[in-house]
Design an enzyme around this catalytic site. Structure first.
Site, mmCIF file in Angstrom:
data_model
loop_
_atom_site.group_PDB
_atom_site.id
_atom_site.type_symbol
_atom_site.label_atom_id
_atom_site.label_comp_id
_atom_site.label_asym_id
_atom_site.label_seq_id
_atom_site.Cartn_x
_atom_site.Cartn_y
_atom_site.Cartn_z
ATOM 1 N N ARG A 9 0.825 -1.218 0.000
ATOM 2 C CA ARG A 9 0.000 0.000 0.000
ATOM 3 C C ARG A 9 0.854 1.261 0.000
ATOM 4 O O ARG A 9 0.381 2.343 -0.313
ATOM 5 C CB ARG A 9 -0.896 0.023 1.240
ATOM 6 C CG ARG A 9 -1.995 -0.997 1.246
ATOM 7 C CD ARG A 9 -2.786 -0.911 2.532
ATOM 8 N NE ARG A 9 -3.410 0.377 2.665
ATOM 9 C CZ ARG A 9 -4.639 0.634 2.237
ATOM 10 N NH1 ARG A 9 -5.317 -0.326 1.646
ATOM 11 N NH2 ARG A 9 -5.172 1.811 2.385
ATOM 12 N N TRP A 39 3.147 6.014 2.515
ATOM 13 C CA TRP A 39 3.268 6.521 1.148
ATOM 14 C C TRP A 39 3.144 8.020 1.297
ATOM 15 O O TRP A 39 2.079 8.547 1.597
ATOM 16 C CB TRP A 39 2.150 5.954 0.269
ATOM 17 C CG TRP A 39 2.273 6.295 -1.175
ATOM 18 C CD1 TRP A 39 3.038 5.662 -2.113
ATOM 19 C CD2 TRP A 39 1.612 7.353 -1.869
ATOM 20 N NE1 TRP A 39 2.887 6.253 -3.343
ATOM 21 C CE2 TRP A 39 2.033 7.295 -3.221
ATOM 22 C CE3 TRP A 39 0.709 8.334 -1.487
ATOM 23 C CZ2 TRP A 39 1.568 8.191 -4.183
ATOM 24 C CZ3 TRP A 39 0.251 9.228 -2.439
ATOM 25 C CH2 TRP A 39 0.691 9.148 -3.775
ATOM 26 N N GLU A 46 4.547 0.945 -15.399
ATOM 27 C CA GLU A 46 4.453 1.035 -13.933
ATOM 28 C C GLU A 46 5.419 0.100 -13.221
ATOM 29 O O GLU A 46 5.745 0.350 -12.061
ATOM 30 C CB GLU A 46 3.026 0.801 -13.447
ATOM 31 C CG GLU A 46 2.475 -0.575 -13.684
ATOM 32 C CD GLU A 46 1.084 -0.739 -13.078
ATOM 33 O OE1 GLU A 46 0.790 -0.134 -12.035
ATOM 34 O OE2 GLU A 46 0.275 -1.457 -13.671
HETATM 35 C C1 AGP Z 1 -2.882 -1.106 -12.067
HETATM 36 O O1 AGP Z 1 -1.808 -1.939 -12.487
HETATM 37 C C2 AGP Z 1 -2.431 0.066 -11.289
HETATM 38 N N1 AGP Z 1 -1.755 -0.355 -10.121
HETATM 39 C C3 AGP Z 1 -3.492 1.108 -11.046
HETATM 40 O O2 AGP Z 1 -3.670 1.746 -12.292
HETATM 41 C C4 AGP Z 1 -4.884 0.631 -10.570
HETATM 42 O O3 AGP Z 1 -5.509 -0.117 -11.569
HETATM 43 C C5 AGP Z 1 -5.731 1.871 -10.272
HETATM 44 O O4 AGP Z 1 -5.099 2.596 -9.240
HETATM 45 C C6 AGP Z 1 -7.175 1.539 -9.886
HETATM 46 O O5 AGP Z 1 -7.157 0.793 -8.692
HETATM 47 P P1 AGP Z 1 -8.521 0.053 -8.261
HETATM 48 O O6 AGP Z 1 -8.823 -0.969 -9.316
HETATM 49 O O7 AGP Z 1 -8.203 -0.556 -6.934
HETATM 50 O O8 AGP Z 1 -9.598 1.086 -8.175
#
Ligand code: AGP
Length: 607
Positions: free
Chosen positions: A27, A73, A487
């Site tokens: 996280r 974070w 990413e």
């Molecule tokens: C996906 O690989 C990323 N880590 C990120 O784009 C993620 O999909 C986005 O933050 C949405 O998260 P969620 O599906 O938990 O809403």
């Protein structure tokens, strides 16, 4: 998107806190810290990964059966030990860990400084700590209650004090907090994965609620300060779900889990007799279903790409117009939405701030909302009018993989559900259900491309830019493939509709810019092949993801990754695997941290 864990009971707190923190490291992971109460308040902090904190504690262990901890974070203040949580108030009268953003922290800080309070950090969290300490008389929960109305922003927080041994006070507004119920012990965490293996019974705090935990007491109070009733949910994850097993990284484990995950996404939802799919928690009866004339799908990141595929699925199977919106954009627009429109929020974590805000804004306008979500009891799962869980198990890797393919599977079933209420024939419905049920084995077969993809990653690992190109169902996959690479390997990549690159991006093409073409057999195969040739004509290397044994592609592309032949609407599921593996291996070769990429966090609970 910090991770928070709290424990109070009759056994040593440190190992439990560290174990929970390690599960939440995805996280947020730029620094971490722990505080225990054992007569006095003891605090240890470290910058970097949890392993750094672990080595500090190896040297200076903490005693005590109660404590709180945090993996950070950074939102306010750089990465430093001083900015790591827990933060102290009143020279150690209290310690706090916090997930969220306090928007008026600066004004509050200046006010406190004017009263002579000395701050040790740049964080908004320390402001909360100092306010609670200033309000502390002889009741910690009361001091927290007095402080919260002063805060503008979001918080999931846990507070302890050496004056109140065994007592943890938690409070939630906009950032998740879950209570774990034990026998003579209680837990608090920012998400349930930290509690797996310690309890099977959890309570999800609601916004504006406060909880008061001791080893034998769990009390929850509402905004009106009266005791609040709370539902106890079963935590149906097993310790193995959140364990690495024999895999080197969670991302690879979760890529390999996908055949089973899409099986679970379908389990109990297929209605062969009616050639349709059913969902328990949709909370839409046939009459309501028939009234729906338009769908808005809203999401972020990879979930947004799943929504784009959902648009094609609903158009094809339900003949319904769908609008796909980035949640961060949708929440601030004021689009005209009529009463026969529903809003579908798609999310793995169920806590993404922008998606949650888009759902809340839709509900404020009286719009019916549906959630497609992986985490049981998450904020979005609890606030939508109806929902569908992915049942994908905890997704630990920051790069979403199995949740994505589970989302696409659920959206396929949902499109069939809507379609069979409209024009989709029994025969067509049965064909789709049959084709879907074959997919787990087809994905297992697709995973056999792993070594080939690893070789191709070695060949292109030095590229600093890559293009991903596809059409129709595979344009969202071009975007998803590019996002995966960006990413976790930090290589710049752009996804584009294959034809669109002629309108500018083709200028990027040279021998150092590989293009990944998604070109399995399809209704637009010839068109995509033309685009592939246009890239080759300009000296651009081409990696093709194509249907097995395609001599045309073999003749033109520099490298070919073969996937099984499936209908176009299922091609996102099969092409996801080579795209995920390509990003994984490029990142590995570039020495990147696969499961905890720099600057990212698993769940973006801030704007
Ligand atoms: C996906 O690989 C990323 N880590 C990120 O784009 C993620 O999909 C986005 O933050 C949405 O998260 P969620 O599906 O938990 O809403």
């Amino acid at each position: 998107m910090c991770g928070i864990v709290g424990f109070t009971g009759n056994r040593a707190a440190q190992p439990i806190l560290l174990d929970g923190l390690a599960r939440l490291e995805y996280r947020g992971y730029d620094s971490s810290g722990v505080a225990t109460v054992n007569g006095k308040l003891y605090v240890r902090k470290a910058i970097g990964r949890i392993a750094e904190l672990r080595s500090v504690l190896d040297q200076q262990p903490l005693a005590g059966n109660m404590g709180i901890c945090n993996t950070r974070w950074a939102t306010h203040g750089n990465v430093s030990e001083a900015n790591a949580h827990p933060h102290l108030g009143g020279d150690g009268a209290i310690a706090i860990v916090h997930n969220g953003v306090i928007e008026n922290y600066d004004a509050l800080k200046r006010q406190l400084q004017g009263q002579g309070v000395q701050f040790k950090s740049q964080t908004d969290t320390e402001v909360i700590a100092q306010l609670i300490a200033a309000n502390l008389k002889d009741d910690l929960a009361e001091a927290v209650r007095k402080t919260l109305p002063l805060l503008k922003g979001t918080y999931g927080l846990a507070v302890v004090s050496p004056r109140f041994p065994g007592l943890i006070v938690g409070a939630r507004l906009g950032s998740p907090l879950v209570i774990g119920l034990g026998d003579g012990e209680h837990f608090l965490a920012s998400d349930a994965s930290a509690l797996v293996g310690y309890t099977k019974k959890v309570i999800y705090l609601e916004d504006n609620q406060i909880c008061v935990l001791t080893p034998d007491r769990c009390e929850i109070f509402g905004a009106d300060q009266n005791p609040a009733a709370a539902d106890v949910h079963a935590l149906d994850w097993d310790p193995g779900d959140a364990a690495l097993g024999e895999f080197p990284h969670f991302m690879l484990k979760e890529i390999y889990e996908q055949p089973d995950v899409i099986d679970r996404a379908m389990a109990g939802r297929l209605d062969e007799a009616e050639a349709t799919a059913h969902f328990e928690g949709l909370n839409l009866d046939p009459a309501q279903l028939r009234q729906i004339e338009r769908i808005i799908m809203t999401a972020c990141g990879t979930s947004y790409h799943a929504a784009m595929i959902g648009e094609h699925l609903f158009e094809q199977f339900a003949r319904m117009p769908v609008e796909v919106e980035y949640a961060s954009e949708f929440r601030y627009r004021n689009p005209p939405i009529d009463k026969n429109t529903i809003v579908v929020g798609i999310t793995q974590s169920g806590e993404t701030a922008d998606t949650l805000a888009a759902i809340r804004e839709s509900k404020r306008k009286g719009q019916r909302t549906i959630g497609v979500c992986n985490v049981v009891g998450s904020s979005i799962a609890r606030e939508v009018d109806g929902g569908i869980y992915l049942h994908a198990g905890p997704e630990i890797g920051v790069a979403s993989t199995k949740a994505f393919t589970a989302q696409v599977t659920v959206l396929t079933l949902l499109a069939v559900h809507f379609g069979r209420m409209r024009h989709l024939s029994f025969h067509a419905g049965r064909r789709i259900l049959d084709e879907l049920q074959a997919m787990p084995n087809i994905l297992r077969e697709t995973l056999r491309c792993h070594d080939q993809v690893a070789d191709i990653a070695r060949k292109y690992q030095a590229a600093s830019n890559m293009l991903y190109l596809g059409r129709q169902y595979l344009y969202p996959m071009a975007l998803e493939g590019a996002l995966k690479l960006k990413e976790i390997s930090y290589v710049h990549a752009e996804g584009y509709p294959a034809a669109e690159m002629k309108h500018g991006p083709i200028a990027l093409v040279d021998e150092g810019t590989p293009s990944v073409f998604l070109v399995p057999h399809s209704s637009v195969y010839d068109k995509v092949m033309s685009n592939l040739e246009e890239i080759k004509a300009r000296g651009g290397p081409v990696i093709a993801i194509a249907t097995a044994d395609d001599p045309h592609v073999e003749a033109k592309a520099d490298d070919v990754i073969c996937v099984p032949s499936v209908p176009e609407y299922l091609q996102p599921l099969v092409t996801a695997i080579p795209l995920q593996l390509l990003a994984y291996h490029v990142a590995l070769l570039r020495g990147c941290d696969i499961d905890k990429p720099r600057n990212l966090a698993k769940s973006v609970t801030v704007e």
